[in-house]
Design a protein around this motif. Structure first.
Motif, PDB file in Angstrom:
ATOM      1  N   ALA A   1      10.165  12.109   7.037  1.00 51.02           N
ATOM      2  CA  ALA A   1      11.506  12.445   6.520  1.00 51.02           C
ATOM      3  C   ALA A   1      11.536  12.228   5.008  1.00 51.02           C
ATOM      4  O   ALA A   1      12.140  13.012   4.272  1.00 51.02           O
ATOM      5  N   ALA A   2      10.867  11.168   4.538  1.00 49.32           N
ATOM      6  CA  ALA A   2      10.865  10.867   3.102  1.00 49.32           C
ATOM      7  C   ALA A   2      10.118  11.939   2.309  1.00 49.32           C
ATOM      8  O   ALA A   2      10.402  12.171   1.135  1.00 49.32           O
ATOM      9  N   ARG A   3       9.166  12.605   2.971  1.00 48.82           N
ATOM     10  CA  ARG A   3       8.450  13.686   2.280  1.00 48.82           C
ATOM     11  C   ARG A   3       9.356  14.899   2.084  1.00 48.82           C
ATOM     12  O   ARG A   3       9.167  15.690   1.182  1.00 48.82           O
ATOM     13  N   ARG A   4      10.359  15.034   2.987  1.00 49.53           N
ATOM     14  CA  ARG A   4      11.282  16.167   2.861  1.00 49.53           C
ATOM     15  C   ARG A   4      12.500  15.822   2.014  1.00 49.53           C
ATOM     16  O   ARG A   4      13.091  16.693   1.410  1.00 49.53           O
TER      17      ARG A   4
ATOM     18  N   ARG B   1      13.054   8.965  -0.062  1.00 56.27           N
ATOM     19  CA  ARG B   1      11.813   8.424  -0.625  1.00 56.27           C
ATOM     20  C   ARG B   1      12.125   7.428  -1.748  1.00 56.27           C
ATOM     21  O   ARG B   1      11.582   6.327  -1.780  1.00 56.27           O
ATOM     22  N   THR B   2      13.042   7.795  -2.637  1.00 52.74           N
ATOM     23  CA  THR B   2      13.404   6.910  -3.751  1.00 52.74           C
ATOM     24  C   THR B   2      13.982   5.595  -3.232  1.00 52.74           C
ATOM     25  O   THR B   2      13.679   4.520  -3.744  1.00 52.74           O
ATOM     26  N   VAL B   3      14.806   5.692  -2.184  1.00 54.19           N
ATOM     27  CA  VAL B   3      15.420   4.482  -1.633  1.00 54.19           C
ATOM     28  C   VAL B   3      14.343   3.566  -1.046  1.00 54.19           C
ATOM     29  O   VAL B   3      14.336   2.352  -1.281  1.00 54.19           O
TER      30      VAL B   3
ATOM     31  N   ILE C   1       0.863  -1.187   0.000  1.00 50.44           N
ATOM     32  CA  ILE C   1       0.000   0.000   0.000  1.00 50.44           C
ATOM     33  C   ILE C   1       0.899   1.236   0.000  1.00 50.44           C
ATOM     34  O   ILE C   1       2.111   1.136   0.209  1.00 50.44           O
ATOM     35  N   ASP C   2       0.267   2.388  -0.200  1.00 47.55           N
ATOM     36  CA  ASP C   2       1.005   3.641  -0.190  1.00 47.55           C
ATOM     37  C   ASP C   2       0.724   4.365   1.133  1.00 47.55           C
ATOM     38  O   ASP C   2      -0.424   4.478   1.539  1.00 47.55           O
ATOM     39  N   VAL C   3       1.768   4.812   1.799  1.00 46.84           N
ATOM     40  CA  VAL C   3       1.597   5.597   3.026  1.00 46.84           C
ATOM     41  C   VAL C   3       2.187   6.982   2.773  1.00 46.84           C
ATOM     42  O   VAL C   3       3.405   7.176   2.859  1.00 46.84           O
ATOM     43  N   LEU C   4       1.340   7.914   2.413  1.00 49.35           N
ATOM     44  CA  LEU C   4       1.746   9.301   2.174  1.00 49.35           C
ATOM     45  C   LEU C   4       2.983   9.404   1.278  1.00 49.35           C
ATOM     46  O   LEU C   4       3.912  10.139   1.569  1.00 49.35           O
ATOM     47  N   GLY C   5       3.017   8.576   0.249  1.00 49.13           N
ATOM     48  CA  GLY C   5       4.091   8.678  -0.744  1.00 49.13           C
ATOM     49  C   GLY C   5       5.166   7.612  -0.675  1.00 49.13           C
ATOM     50  O   GLY C   5       6.040   7.570  -1.534  1.00 49.13           O
ATOM     51  N   VAL C   6       5.136   6.775   0.383  1.00 51.14           N
ATOM     52  CA  VAL C   6       6.110   5.669   0.430  1.00 51.14           C
ATOM     53  C   VAL C   6       5.359   4.338   0.543  1.00 51.14           C
ATOM     54  O   VAL C   6       4.249   4.283   1.063  1.00 51.14           O
TER      55      VAL C   6
END
Ligand code: UDP
Length: 237
Positions: free
Chosen positions: A41-44, A49-51, A6-11
């Motif tokens: 942190a991944a949103r910033r 996020r890519t990793v 699933i997706d959690v706010l972009g990850v």
């Protein structure tokens, strides 16, 4: 044994009933233990996020991401990274596989290794190094990894350093499972305490960590924002 993402706010987050089996069936790749702080942190940080998006397995380590999944109707339970890592070490021992420990302070890592040598005497530890290395030391670490080809590489450098370090070097050992384990080495070494189970069951492990390390408040200040975004996402999702 089914699993889906699933997706959690972009990850991404993997939903499964047995994460150990899933990790074992993968055999190799990057395991990320996701919590709300990491999502924020991944949103910033696009690199983080890519990793995470490129990881083969993303497990729900924190209460926040579990709540997020449940609010969206998924059947999901926490999979604390420290427990998954311990199971993977046991399984490596049973299969005669090689393991490598990287991370934690110079005086902590020998105690982490001693802990596992005592718990699992026949575990094949092919190397270990603390997590405060300079460029020449890093070169030696990478050379050892390349030469020994461990099956399991646990990396405790904190978020997001450990995730990015793994992504940068994982091609050195393409048949290994690489896992970022945060503060787990400190707990195995006995220098930090883990929250009691009853607090974990109440989804309050984060509060225990905050009381043990008050300096974490700044990192944790993003948690209300995560919950707010999660609620908002539920409303529109
Ligand atoms: N650490 C390290 N090298 C660094 C920064 C941190 O080895 O350059 C270690 C630190 O000693 C600790 C772990 O990484 O053992 C991070 O623990 P923390 O509880 O902060 O993990 P997080 O919450 O970031 O997953």
């Amino acid at each position: 044994m089914g699993s889906y993402r699933i997706d959690v706010l972009g990850v991404p987050l993997d939903i499964a009933t047995d994460y150990l089996q899933l990790a074992q069936s993968l055999g190799s790749g990057h395991i990320v233990t996701l919590n709300a702080e990491m999502v924020m942190a991944a949103r910033r940080h696009p690199r983080l996020r890519t990793v995470i998006q490129g990881a083969e397995l993303v497990v729900p380590d924190g209460a926040g991401v579990v709540l997020y999944g449940r609010w969206r109707g998924h059947k999901i339970d926490r999979c604390p990274g420290i427990d998954l890592a311990a199971r993977l070490l046991e399984s490596a021992r049973e299969k005669g596989q090689k393991v490598f420990f990287l991370g934690a302070k110079p005086d902590v890592i020998p105690r982490t290794v001693a802990h596992w040598q005592q718990q699992l005497p026949s575990l094949q530890i092919v190397g270990w190094h603390h997590g405060y290395f300079d460029a020449p030391a890093e070169g030696e670490i990478l050379q050892t990894l390349h030469q020994t080809q461990p099956h399991l590489i646990l990396v405790a450098l904190g978020v997001p350093k450990q995730e990015i370090w793994i992504a940068e070097h994982r091609s050195l050992c393409p048949h290994a499972l690489w896992m970022g384990v945060g503060g787990s080495f400190d707990i195995w070494a006995g220098v930090k305490k883990r929250a009691p189970q009853w607090l974990g069951r109440m989804h309050l492990e984060w509060l225990y960590r905050l009381l043990q390390e008050p300096s974490r408040w700044r990192r944790m200040a993003v948690l209300p924002q995560f919950l707010w975004l999660a609620l908002w996402d539920r409303k529109i999702g």
